[in-house]
Design a protein around this motif. Structure first.
Motif, PDB file in Angstrom:
ATOM      1  N   SER A   1     116.618  -8.782  70.206  1.00 25.97           N
ATOM      2  CA  SER A   1     115.798  -7.579  70.089  1.00 25.97           C
ATOM      3  C   SER A   1     114.562  -7.634  70.976  1.00 25.97           C
ATOM      4  CB  SER A   1     115.386  -7.365  68.635  1.00 25.97           C
ATOM      5  OG  SER A   1     114.640  -8.480  68.164  1.00 25.97           O
ATOM      6  N   GLY A   2     114.171  -8.845  71.392  1.00 20.16           N
ATOM      7  CA  GLY A   2     112.963  -8.973  72.195  1.00 20.16           C
ATOM      8  C   GLY A   2     113.215  -9.154  73.673  1.00 20.16           C
ATOM      9  N   LEU A   3     114.434  -8.946  74.151  1.00 16.40           N
ATOM     10  CA  LEU A   3     114.741  -9.148  75.565  1.00 16.40           C
ATOM     11  C   LEU A   3     114.074  -8.085  76.436  1.00 16.40           C
ATOM     12  CD1 LEU A   3     118.543 -10.108  75.574  1.00 16.40           C
ATOM     13  CD2 LEU A   3     116.550 -11.610  75.738  1.00 16.40           C
TER      14      LEU A   3
ATOM     15  N   GLY B   1     122.940  -4.620  69.934  1.00 16.81           N
ATOM     16  CA  GLY B   1     121.707  -4.602  70.713  1.00 16.81           C
ATOM     17  C   GLY B   1     121.795  -5.243  72.078  1.00 16.81           C
ATOM     18  N   GLU B   2     122.981  -5.688  72.499  1.00 17.22           N
ATOM     19  CA  GLU B   2     123.082  -6.294  73.837  1.00 17.22           C
ATOM     20  C   GLU B   2     122.780  -5.259  74.910  1.00 17.22           C
ATOM     21  OE1 GLU B   2     125.881  -8.936  75.316  1.00 17.22           O
ATOM     22  OE2 GLU B   2     126.500  -9.748  73.373  1.00 17.22           O
TER      23      GLU B   2
ATOM     24  N   ASP C   1     129.650 -17.172  73.809  1.00 17.90           N
ATOM     25  CA  ASP C   1     129.818 -15.734  73.608  1.00 17.90           C
ATOM     26  C   ASP C   1     128.583 -15.125  72.964  1.00 17.90           C
ATOM     27  OD1 ASP C   1     131.176 -13.207  73.358  1.00 17.90           O
ATOM     28  OD2 ASP C   1     131.574 -13.713  71.271  1.00 17.90           O
ATOM     29  N   ALA C   2     128.012 -15.820  71.994  1.00 23.70           N
ATOM     30  CA  ALA C   2     126.842 -15.300  71.273  1.00 23.70           C
ATOM     31  C   ALA C   2     125.549 -15.707  71.981  1.00 23.70           C
ATOM     32  CB  ALA C   2     126.839 -15.820  69.840  1.00 23.70           C
ATOM     33  N   PHE C   3     124.541 -14.847  71.902  1.00 18.59           N
ATOM     34  CA  PHE C   3     123.245 -15.128  72.500  1.00 18.59           C
ATOM     35  C   PHE C   3     122.666 -16.423  71.952  1.00 18.59           C
ATOM     36  CE2 PHE C   3     118.600 -14.710  72.412  1.00 18.59           C
ATOM     37  CZ  PHE C   3     118.329 -14.488  73.760  1.00 18.59           C
ATOM     38  N   ALA C   4     122.862 -16.677  70.658  1.00 20.46           N
ATOM     39  CA  ALA C   4     122.318 -17.886  70.035  1.00 20.46           C
ATOM     40  C   ALA C   4     122.984 -19.151  70.564  1.00 20.46           C
ATOM     41  CB  ALA C   4     122.489 -17.818  68.521  1.00 20.46           C
ATOM     42  N   ASN C   5     124.159 -19.019  71.169  1.00 21.94           N
ATOM     43  CA  ASN C   5     124.889 -20.187  71.674  1.00 21.94           C
ATOM     44  C   ASN C   5     124.862 -20.282  73.196  1.00 21.94           C
ATOM     45  OD1 ASN C   5     125.655 -20.821  69.034  1.00 21.94           O
ATOM     46  ND2 ASN C   5     127.494 -19.548  69.158  1.00 21.94           N
TER      47      ASN C   5
END
Length: 511
Positions: A389-391, A344-345, A317-321
């Motif tokens: 934030s950098g996508l 920020g998605e 679910d999370a970007f980090a995962n």
């Protein structure tokens, strides 16, 4: 049904009826005299008590059918007939029950007891006798106040002894409710279901229009999210003919409320009352204070229940995962049920909640990403960057297809990590994601002079390639290797093709 008994003594029995109301009747007669309390219609089991004096008595139970309909559901039933001769102490047949009533309404406690008359009743409130007010089998409290809430019981006595009923509780609901105004909203601290009501509730002057439904008579609760994630609010209403409305806001004053989610549900009429149930999921942010309002359209009050339950989020679910995909072609699947959005998605606000995958291009060239939903076409976003934030957006795919599939093509650079966000507009469920380098395309094949065979292949310029041949599709031999020319076309001729009984070819693009 008829029998004869000899008094003195006490007769008890239970009966019920299922018949045309006020047309068919169940009656009880003693020595030919009909006793008060005949029953008609849908009447559940209830006890009857009669004291019989000295001498012989004829007891008769009769059913009068005035509809000319005979069936198992049109009649009366009698059970547990018991005659006790002589003097008997009080015996409770039907206990009083707990009551929940509105302030200003009436509360009625009932007890049914057998025993030799005369029988005396005395009701008690919080252990203190009610005196002359409570001296019957039925205790009626009119225009009930909050001070009358508490415990009640009755003592029943005659010449043979005495007994007490069970202790029952009277709950008096204040009108208007204590959480009628926003400033008095009740805190929610756990996942247990809580009860309430909105009888007599009002609408404050600056109160928002909940869900655009023009609902009135709102009551309020407050909740602070301990952690981020999706939460399911379940609300139920009983006794109101108006649509149930639930609304969730962020903010701590009426003036700064920001709507988060809302839903309404029309009631259904079942078992003699209106009932409605709705489920409202929303995404909570850790540490944020939420205000929850329940109301009804057209302001008819009802009894309410409310429950908040955090929902377990998917693994990625999370970007980090995000889950890593490996190779020139890779596939993975997961459900976006209970998925959320992070701050920020890129696709936040377009769908219900995203899943994340990551894939590093093994070579430079065209790549294809395909997302397939169980019964919906997903949203699909492709990005570069290692932080939210950098996508940087590479490609976006919106659900326009009719086969539950969304496809995007993009130019991949060898060694570059790409991030994939997959979501759905309304529905949620299983989503399958495939990411693959585009396969080479055969442009021309044909036989040449001297039994040779040749073909041309389109492939990304600058990519490393191998052309392999096989006679059995099992054992392969490299026939040529090199770099794709700048024009993106590989031309190959096999001069020995005619010497083979059969010949197969394949082109591999290498990392």
């Amino acid at each position: 049904m008829e029998t004869i008994v000899t008094g003195p003594g006490t007769l008890t029995f239970w009966w019920k009826s299922s018949s045309a109301t006020n047309r068919n009747f169940a009656r009880f007669l003693i020595d030919g005299a009909e006793q008060p309390g005949k029953i008609s219609g849908e009447v559940d089991w209830q006890p009857q008590v009669h004291y019989l004096a000295d001498g012989s008595h004829t007891l008769r139970w009769a059913y009068t059918n005035n509809t000319a309909t005979v069936s198992l559901t049109n009649g009366a039933w009698v059970d547990q007939v018991q005659f006790t001769a002589g003097t008997t102490a009080p015996e409770i047949l039907s206990q009083p029950t707990d009551l929940v009533v509105l302030q200003g309404s009436n509360a009625v406690f009932k007890v049914a007891a057998a025993g030799t008359p005369p029988t005396s009743y005395q009701w008690y409130f919080n252990g203190t006798s009610l005196g002359a007010v409570g001296t019957g089998a039925i205790l009626t409290l009119t225009n009930v106040s909050l001070a009358q809430a508490g415990s009640y019981y009755a003592n029943i006595s005659n010449a043979g002894g005495d007994t007490n009923t069970t202790l029952v509780t009277l709950t008096v609901l204040p009108v208007p409710p204590v959480n009628d105004n926003f400033a008095n909203r009740i805190p929610l601290s756990d996942t247990n279901e809580i009860t309430g009501h909105n009888f007599g509730a009002t609408t404050e002057a600056s109160e928002p229009d909940h869900g655009g439904t023009f609902a009135d008579g709102s009551v309020w609760w407050k909740w602070t999210a301990a952690a981020a994630g999706k939460v399911r609010l379940t609300a139920r209403s009983r006794g109101s003919s108006g649509a149930l409305v639930a609304a969730v806001y962020s903010g701590t004053t009426l003036a700064n409320l920001a709507p988060v989610a809302s839903k309404s549900q029309n009631p259904a009429y079942t078992n003699g009352q209106y009932v409605a149930t709705l489920e409202l999921p929303f995404i909570a942010v850790a540490g944020v204070d939420y205000a929850i309002a329940l109301a009804h359209q057209f302001d008819p009050g009802g009894f309410l229940t409310l429950q908040l339950v955090p929902l377990a989020a998917p693994l990625n679910d999370a970007f980090a995962n995000r889950i890593s995909l490996l190779g020139a072609s890779a596939t993975d699947a997961g459900s976006n049920e209970n998925a959320t959005y992070e701050a920020g998605e890129p696709l936040s606000g377009f769908g219900t909640g995203s899943l994340w995958w990551s894939w590093t291009a093994p070579r430079t060239g065209e790549a294809v990403a395909t997302a397939t939903g169980a019964d919906f076409a997903p949203l699909l976003g492709v990005y570069t960057g290692s932080t939210m934030s950098g996508l940087a957006s590479v490609a976006l795919g919106f659900p326009l297809s009719t086969n539950n599939e969304t496809r995007v093509e993009f130019e991949a650079t060898a060694g570059t990590p790409y991030q994939f966000s997959v979501d759905s507009v309304a529905a949620s469920g299983l989503i399958r994601l495939n990411v693959a380098m585009a396969a080479p395309s055969f442009l021309f094949t044909g036989l040449g002079a001297g039994g040779s065979f040749g073909f041309s292949v389109s492939a990304p310029a600058g990519a490393r390639y191998e052309i392999q041949g096989s006679n059995d599709l099992v054992n392969w031999t490299t026939l040529e290797a090199g770099i794709v020319p700048s024009n993106g076309i590989i031309s190959f001729t096999d001069a020995n093709a005619s010497r083979q009984a059969s010949r197969f070819y394949r082109v591999l693009l290498l990392p």
